[in-house]
Design a protein around this motif. Structure first.
Motif, PDB file in Angstrom:
ATOM      1  N   CYS A 318       0.855  -1.159  -0.096  1.00  0.00           N
ATOM      2  CA  CYS A 318       0.024   0.169   0.058  1.00  0.00           C
ATOM      3  C   CYS A 318       0.757   1.233  -0.143  1.00  0.00           C
ATOM      4  CB  CYS A 318      -0.976  -0.110   1.315  1.00  0.00           C
ATOM      5  SG  CYS A 318      -1.832  -1.380   1.354  1.00  0.00           S
ATOM      6  N   ASP A 329      -3.443   4.966  -4.507  1.00  0.00           N
ATOM      7  CA  ASP A 329      -3.667   3.671  -4.452  1.00  0.00           C
ATOM      8  C   ASP A 329      -3.350   2.834  -5.770  1.00  0.00           C
ATOM      9  OD1 ASP A 329      -4.615   1.295  -3.475  1.00  0.00           O
ATOM     10  OD2 ASP A 329      -6.621   1.832  -2.872  1.00  0.00           O
ATOM     11  N   THR A 333      -4.715  -4.830  -5.155  1.00  0.00           N
ATOM     12  CA  THR A 333      -5.597  -5.901  -4.519  1.00  0.00           C
ATOM     13  C   THR A 333      -6.217  -6.802  -5.636  1.00  0.00           C
ATOM     14  OG1 THR A 333      -6.167  -4.060  -3.024  1.00  0.00           O
ATOM     15  CG2 THR A 333      -7.842  -5.797  -3.463  1.00  0.00           C
TER      16      THR A 333
END
Length: 532
Positions: A318, A329, A333
């Motif tokens: 992150c 971001d 993920t």
């Protein structure tokens, strides 16, 4: 005997009970709701469009961008692709449509999902008269033209220098007005015919005592944009001063833009102090216009542009400090569902610098050849959730100031494209391209990105909500680290942004799962500049 009767009675009872059960079951109401499956317009195109349509799958809206010669009241659609199994009312591939008003198209599957389709069409119109004051006012709705000239002008003996009141090449005027002598002592009526329809326009010439006027001043952080109106046959300009100073500074003539034969003029005034009040005034020879006071804005710093703060959440890297509020971001993920994070901190930084950079790598993630290409990218926004093997993201961080440039450092290694979606199959073997872009928008909320082809929604730099845009595309290796600068092209100097969007990607077509596995982009020390 008793046993026989009992057995017969029991058998009969069972038969009756079965019949009653069947009858009762037939009366049971099925209260199970139909599933809610939103239906989408996936592709939309029209004959005579000048840019691809903008499809907003969140708000069920779409916008067409038409050439000025397209008949907006008889638009024919050439492409209309919707969600599988959905029904459309009307079917846009049948007939033509009046797009001068919003069109409602209902997509149905269990429920109805109304979509609103609108069209935007810019038609260049102008009319100029020699020596006019300021810019001609053209009201295309009321079919009215107003031109202002000096008090000393003879309205019956004017010179029309240019005229265009409809689409180029397909518009006729009656009477056929052309550059030359023009009598403006009385309103002039002219019939304008295009696409078989005729509108009556009125042209008015008015006298004005005003010689030069400061029409509008837009103050940014270190730049002011000034707009004025003056005589069309002379060079006009501006001067400015700090509000706490009596010393005026002339804007250099080369910095003033004034189209030939027109009285409208403008200038960019750079190198100003932020959070400072200035006074701007238009000038035409010895004539001075009205003074306008404005205050410049602040120069906020781009958060975490050095990419020195990272933390590891399981196997997801992150790009912010643990416990802090994120500004950037990544797609980690999604990539981590089948592999490792493909955006990571790197000790490789530009010469003379310390800390870390962001390393964005495009990889094929999966097992036994089953998976998907994951392009390394970092952006201002939030990764919301995974949609199968696709991602849903929120683009944009709140930002109300207007930067002029994005500056930073990059290093890139490109490999040939070895994975491609069907629509980009012809690019296989071509060098992969990295992509860095910045946009200022007035979205009402963060913009939802969806990479799933079934309801894909991607960023469109031509969207009407985009106020300014700039980009860098490269398809070859850099010689180590290199400094770059991207200039923002503003479409309107008066619109105030609400969101800032910066995206860096190792593969420009990564949203379409197209790129070279192994392409790698490093970025570091990004900053916003507010001056020219």
């Amino acid at each position: 005997m008793m046993n026989m009767k009992f057995k017969c009675f029991s058998a009969l009872s069972l038969v009756v009970a079965g019949i009653l059960a069947v009858m009762t079951a037939g009366c049971i109401k099925n209260d199970l709701p139909y599933p809610k499956l939103p239906q989408y317009i996936l592709q939309l195109a029209a004959e005579g469009e000048k840019a691809p349509a903008a499809i907003d799958s969140v708000n069920y809206k779409a916008v067409l961008y038409l050439e000025e010669t397209t008949d907006i009241m008889a638009v024919r659609f050439s492409e209309f692709v919707i969600s599988p199994e959905a029904k459309a009312d009307p079917d846009l591939l049948e007939g033509s449509y009046d797009m001068s008003q919003p069109l409602t198209v209902t997509l149905s599957l269990y429920q109805d999902y109304p979509w609103i389709i609108t069209a935007e069409q810019e038609i260049e119109r102008y009319l100029t008269i020699a020596g006019q004051i300021g810019e001609t006012v053209i009201d295309a709705v009321a079919h009215r033209v107003v031109v202002r000239v000096p008090e000393t002008a003879d309205l019956s003996d004017l010179e029309l220098t240019s005229i265009k009141l409809g689409p180029e090449g397909i518009t006729t005027l009656s009477p056929d007005l052309k550059p030359g002598e023009f009598d403006g002592s009385q309103p002039v009526e002219v019939d304008v015919t295009c696409h078989g329809r005729t509108d009556r326009w009125e042209i008015y010439v008015e006298k004005t005592e005003l010689v030069v006027q400061t029409v509008r001043v837009d103050a940014w952080s270190q730049v002011i944009w000034a707009y004025g109106a003056g005589p069309a046959d002379v060079r006009n300009g501006f001067r400015y001063r700090r509000s706490d100073s009596s010393e005026w500074i002339d804007v250099p003539a080369e910095d003033v833009s004034q189209p030939e034969g027109q009285g409208a003029f403008s200038a960019c005034i750079p190198h100003l102090e932020p959070l400072t009040e200035y006074v701007v005034q238009s000038v035409s020879g010895d004539n001075l216009g009205n003074e306008v006071s404005v205050a410049t804005g602040s120069t906020p710093v781009l958060p975490d542009g050095s990419f020195d703060q990272w933390w590891l959440n399981g196997k997801i890297w992150c790009p912010w400090a643990e416990g802090e509020t994120p500004f950037w971001d990544t797609g980690n993920t999604g990539a981590a569902t089948l592999g490792e994070s493909n955006v990571q901190p790197s000790e490789d930084v530009p010469p003379g610098m310390s800390g870390q950079s962001a390393k964005l790598e495009t990889r094929f993630v999966g097992l036994f050849g089953i998976g998907k290409l994951a392009a390394g990218s970092i952006y201002t926004g939030t990764f919301k959730k995974i949609d199968g093997t696709n991602g849903i993201l929120d683009f944009g961080r709140e930002w109300t100031q207007r930067p002029t440039r994005l500056r930073g450092y990059m290093k890139y290694h490109s490999v040939p494209i070895d994975y491609a979606s069907a629509e980009y199959a012809d690019l296989k073997g071509q060098p992969d391209e990295c992509h860095i872009y910045i946009a200022m928008t007035d979205w009402s909320a963060p913009f939802e990105i969806r990479t799933n082809p079934k309801n894909r929604q991607l960023f469109n730099p031509d969207s009407p909500e985009v106020i300014a845009y700039g980009e860098l595309i490269r398809n070859s290796d850099t010689d180590g680290w290199t400094e770059f600068e991207i200039r923002l092209d503003y479409r309107d100097t008066s619109r105030v942004p609400r969101y800032l969007q910066i995206t860096c990607a190792a593969s420009r077509l990564g949203d379409y799962f197209t790129g070279g596995s192994g392409s790698c982009l490093w970025v570091d020390d990004l900053e916003l500049l507010y001056d020219y």
